[in-house]
Scaffold this motif. Structure first.
Motif, mmCIF file in Angstrom:
data_model
loop_
_atom_site.group_PDB
_atom_site.id
_atom_site.type_symbol
_atom_site.label_atom_id
_atom_site.label_comp_id
_atom_site.label_asym_id
_atom_site.label_seq_id
_atom_site.Cartn_x
_atom_site.Cartn_y
_atom_site.Cartn_z
ATOM 1 N N GLU A 70 -94.872 -65.587 104.583
ATOM 2 C CA GLU A 70 -93.869 -65.883 105.596
ATOM 3 C C GLU A 70 -94.421 -66.833 106.659
ATOM 4 O OE1 GLU A 70 -90.633 -63.729 108.515
ATOM 5 O OE2 GLU A 70 -92.058 -62.490 107.426
ATOM 6 N N LYS A 74 -92.670 -70.427 107.270
ATOM 7 C CA LYS A 74 -92.117 -70.783 108.589
ATOM 8 C C LYS A 74 -92.791 -72.020 109.166
ATOM 9 C CE LYS A 74 -90.417 -66.305 110.141
ATOM 10 N NZ LYS A 74 -90.562 -65.202 111.097
ATOM 11 N N ASP A 167 -83.936 -71.593 110.243
ATOM 12 C CA ASP A 167 -83.695 -70.205 109.849
ATOM 13 C C ASP A 167 -83.117 -70.107 108.435
ATOM 14 O OD1 ASP A 167 -84.618 -69.414 112.330
ATOM 15 O OD2 ASP A 167 -82.620 -69.025 113.162
ATOM 16 N N THR A 168 -82.189 -70.993 108.118
ATOM 17 C CA THR A 168 -81.569 -70.982 106.790
ATOM 18 C C THR A 168 -82.592 -71.341 105.715
ATOM 19 O OG1 THR A 168 -79.430 -71.564 107.745
ATOM 20 C CG2 THR A 168 -79.707 -71.948 105.373
ATOM 21 N N HIS A 171 -85.048 -68.508 105.192
ATOM 22 C CA HIS A 171 -84.376 -67.460 104.417
ATOM 23 C C HIS A 171 -84.401 -67.803 102.920
ATOM 24 C CE1 HIS A 171 -81.333 -64.406 103.487
ATOM 25 N NE2 HIS A 171 -80.771 -65.330 102.738
ATOM 26 N N THR A 174 -88.112 -67.795 101.595
ATOM 27 C CA THR A 174 -88.664 -66.446 101.558
ATOM 28 C C THR A 174 -88.046 -65.645 100.428
ATOM 29 O OG1 THR A 174 -89.046 -66.517 103.932
ATOM 30 C CG2 THR A 174 -89.066 -64.355 102.903
ATOM 31 N N ARG A 175 -86.746 -65.729 100.267
ATOM 32 C CA ARG A 175 -86.066 -64.985 99.206
ATOM 33 C C ARG A 175 -86.456 -65.508 97.827
ATOM 34 N NH1 ARG A 175 -85.049 -62.580 103.294
ATOM 35 N NH2 ARG A 175 -83.202 -61.419 103.843
ATOM 36 N N ARG A 183 -88.416 -59.476 101.079
ATOM 37 C CA ARG A 183 -86.984 -59.775 100.996
ATOM 38 C C ARG A 183 -86.175 -59.044 102.058
ATOM 39 N NH1 ARG A 183 -84.875 -60.790 95.163
ATOM 40 N NH2 ARG A 183 -86.169 -62.563 94.739
#
Length: 184
Positions: A70, A74, A167-168, A171, A174-175, A183
């Motif tokens: 993460e 990021k 942020d999108t 997401h 990460t997913r 998750r």
């Protein structure tokens, strides 16, 4: 190069003639052709410079990030989006004009995508995946998603906020790249 940086971003590659480039740069057509074989070669040089600079910024951010998936995601995404959107011309050349130029930049664009996908693969290699998927294909898919988010930012009448883009993208990455534990 400076004139092309602005003109290729707006009004765009297709609308920018050699004559207009030379007039804006205050050079002769002959001087232009002493440096470049044509406006396509100049666009390729600009695109490759933008990609190299972006890769350097993202690589540094990922290297300095916390050693978690993460943290790397990021840092890398924030660095890429901030760097790319800091100058709308860069974003436009890298994500819109590269596509509108037709076959002119197909190979250059594919090399750029491959470079970013390799960076994603390397940054996530130390961490287990959520599913037994081909890591390269997942990296390509996430890079493509990030490109589409930036195209939306460039072309939308209701431009999304940069933090919303970050942020999108975080997401999605990460997913796509994380373990079931990440998750959340």
């Amino acid at each position: 190069m400076t004139a092309a940086y602005t003109l290729y971003a707006k009004p765009g590659f297709a609308a920018t003639t050699i004559e207009r480039l030379c007039s804006e740069a205050r050079i002769s057509n002959r001087a232009f052709y002493e440096c470049f074989g044509g406006r396509e070669e100049l666009l390729q040089a600009l695109h490759e410079r933008c990609v190299e600079e972006s890769l350097a910024v993202v690589t540094k951010a990922v290297q300095e990030a916390p050693n978690t998936l993460e943290g790397r995601i990021k840092a890398g995404i924030r660095a890429y989006i901030d760097f790319t959107t800091a100058d709308w011309r860069r974003a436009r050349i890298m994500h819109v004009e590269v596509r509108r130029s037709g076959d002119v930049l197909t190979l250059s664009r594919q090399r750029a995508i491959d470079s970013f996908a390799r960076l994603v693969q390397e940054a996530s290699a130390d961490f287990p995946q959520a599913a037994p998927l081909n890591r390269r294909l997942v990296a390509l898919a996430t890079v493509g998603a990030l490109q589409e988010l930036l195209i939306e930012w460039l072309l939308s009448d209701d431009q999304p906020d940069i933090d919303e883009l970050v942020d999108t993208a975080v997401h999605i990455f990460t997913r796509s790249l994380g373990t079931p534990d990440t998750r959340g």
